[in-house]
Design a protein around this motif. Sequence first.
Motif, PDB file in Angstrom:
ATOM      1  N   GLU A  31      45.585  41.474  50.177  1.00  0.00           N
ATOM      2  CA  GLU A  31      46.396  40.514  50.932  1.00  0.00           C
ATOM      3  C   GLU A  31      47.889  40.757  50.694  1.00  0.00           C
ATOM      4  O   GLU A  31      48.687  40.728  51.631  1.00  0.00           O
ATOM      5  CB  GLU A  31      46.027  39.087  50.539  1.00  0.00           C
ATOM      6  CG  GLU A  31      44.650  38.664  51.019  1.00  0.00           C
ATOM      7  CD  GLU A  31      44.222  37.314  50.455  1.00  0.00           C
ATOM      8  OE1 GLU A  31      44.971  36.724  49.639  1.00  0.00           O
ATOM      9  OE2 GLU A  31      43.132  36.857  50.836  1.00  0.00           O
ATOM     10  N   LEU A  32      48.253  41.000  49.442  1.00  0.00           N
ATOM     11  CA  LEU A  32      49.654  41.272  49.128  1.00  0.00           C
ATOM     12  C   LEU A  32      50.124  42.570  49.777  1.00  0.00           C
ATOM     13  O   LEU A  32      51.257  42.651  50.265  1.00  0.00           O
ATOM     14  CB  LEU A  32      49.861  41.338  47.618  1.00  0.00           C
ATOM     15  CG  LEU A  32      49.779  39.999  46.874  1.00  0.00           C
ATOM     16  CD1 LEU A  32      49.812  40.231  45.370  1.00  0.00           C
ATOM     17  CD2 LEU A  32      50.882  39.069  47.303  1.00  0.00           C
ATOM     18  N   ASN A  33      49.266  43.562  49.808  1.00  0.00           N
ATOM     19  CA  ASN A  33      49.603  44.820  50.467  1.00  0.00           C
ATOM     20  C   ASN A  33      49.877  44.593  51.950  1.00  0.00           C
ATOM     21  O   ASN A  33      50.822  45.154  52.505  1.00  0.00           O
ATOM     22  CB  ASN A  33      48.478  45.832  50.271  1.00  0.00           C
ATOM     23  CG  ASN A  33      48.826  47.172  50.865  1.00  0.00           C
ATOM     24  OD1 ASN A  33      49.890  47.709  50.603  1.00  0.00           O
ATOM     25  ND2 ASN A  33      47.927  47.720  51.668  1.00  0.00           N
ATOM     26  N   SER A  34      49.084  43.753  52.572  1.00  0.00           N
ATOM     27  CA  SER A  34      49.286  43.440  53.981  1.00  0.00           C
ATOM     28  C   SER A  34      50.625  42.746  54.194  1.00  0.00           C
ATOM     29  O   SER A  34      51.368  43.068  55.131  1.00  0.00           O
ATOM     30  CB  SER A  34      48.152  42.561  54.479  1.00  0.00           C
ATOM     31  OG  SER A  34      48.373  42.163  55.799  1.00  0.00           O
ATOM     32  N   VAL A  35      50.955  41.813  53.326  1.00  0.00           N
ATOM     33  CA  VAL A  35      52.230  41.095  53.439  1.00  0.00           C
ATOM     34  C   VAL A  35      53.399  42.058  53.264  1.00  0.00           C
ATOM     35  O   VAL A  35      54.356  42.037  54.044  1.00  0.00           O
ATOM     36  CB  VAL A  35      52.291  39.951  52.400  1.00  0.00           C
ATOM     37  CG1 VAL A  35      53.700  39.376  52.306  1.00  0.00           C
ATOM     38  CG2 VAL A  35      51.301  38.859  52.754  1.00  0.00           C
ATOM     39  N   VAL A  36      53.314  42.905  52.256  1.00  0.00           N
ATOM     40  CA  VAL A  36      54.406  43.852  51.996  1.00  0.00           C
ATOM     41  C   VAL A  36      54.552  44.826  53.156  1.00  0.00           C
ATOM     42  O   VAL A  36      55.673  45.153  53.573  1.00  0.00           O
ATOM     43  CB  VAL A  36      54.163  44.589  50.657  1.00  0.00           C
ATOM     44  CG1 VAL A  36      55.123  45.748  50.493  1.00  0.00           C
ATOM     45  CG2 VAL A  36      54.281  43.629  49.495  1.00  0.00           C
ATOM     46  N   THR A  37      53.443  45.292  53.705  1.00  0.00           N
ATOM     47  CA  THR A  37      53.487  46.206  54.848  1.00  0.00           C
ATOM     48  C   THR A  37      54.155  45.545  56.047  1.00  0.00           C
ATOM     49  O   THR A  37      55.004  46.153  56.713  1.00  0.00           O
ATOM     50  CB  THR A  37      52.067  46.673  55.214  1.00  0.00           C
ATOM     51  OG1 THR A  37      51.487  47.305  54.081  1.00  0.00           O
ATOM     52  CG2 THR A  37      52.073  47.624  56.379  1.00  0.00           C
TER      53      THR A  37
END
Length: 64
Positions: free
Chosen positions: A17-23
């Motif tokens: 989820e954090l990876n998606s937000v950062v992307t």
Amino acid sequence: MQHLEEQIAHLTRTVEELNSVVTNQQSEIDRLTRRVEMLLQREAERAQEGSGGVVFGDERPPHY
């Protein structure tokens, strides 16, 4: 052992989820950076042409 597996699953999901937000944030930063560069270039072109002046409502034009 099951508790550790649950924690790992939870942490894995959180990282995804954090990876998606950062992307998504990086995409937005890239888009905004391109727009700022475009605006800076446009303003530099206007300044070179000499038409970069802004007339405010309470200001008289220079020919008065």
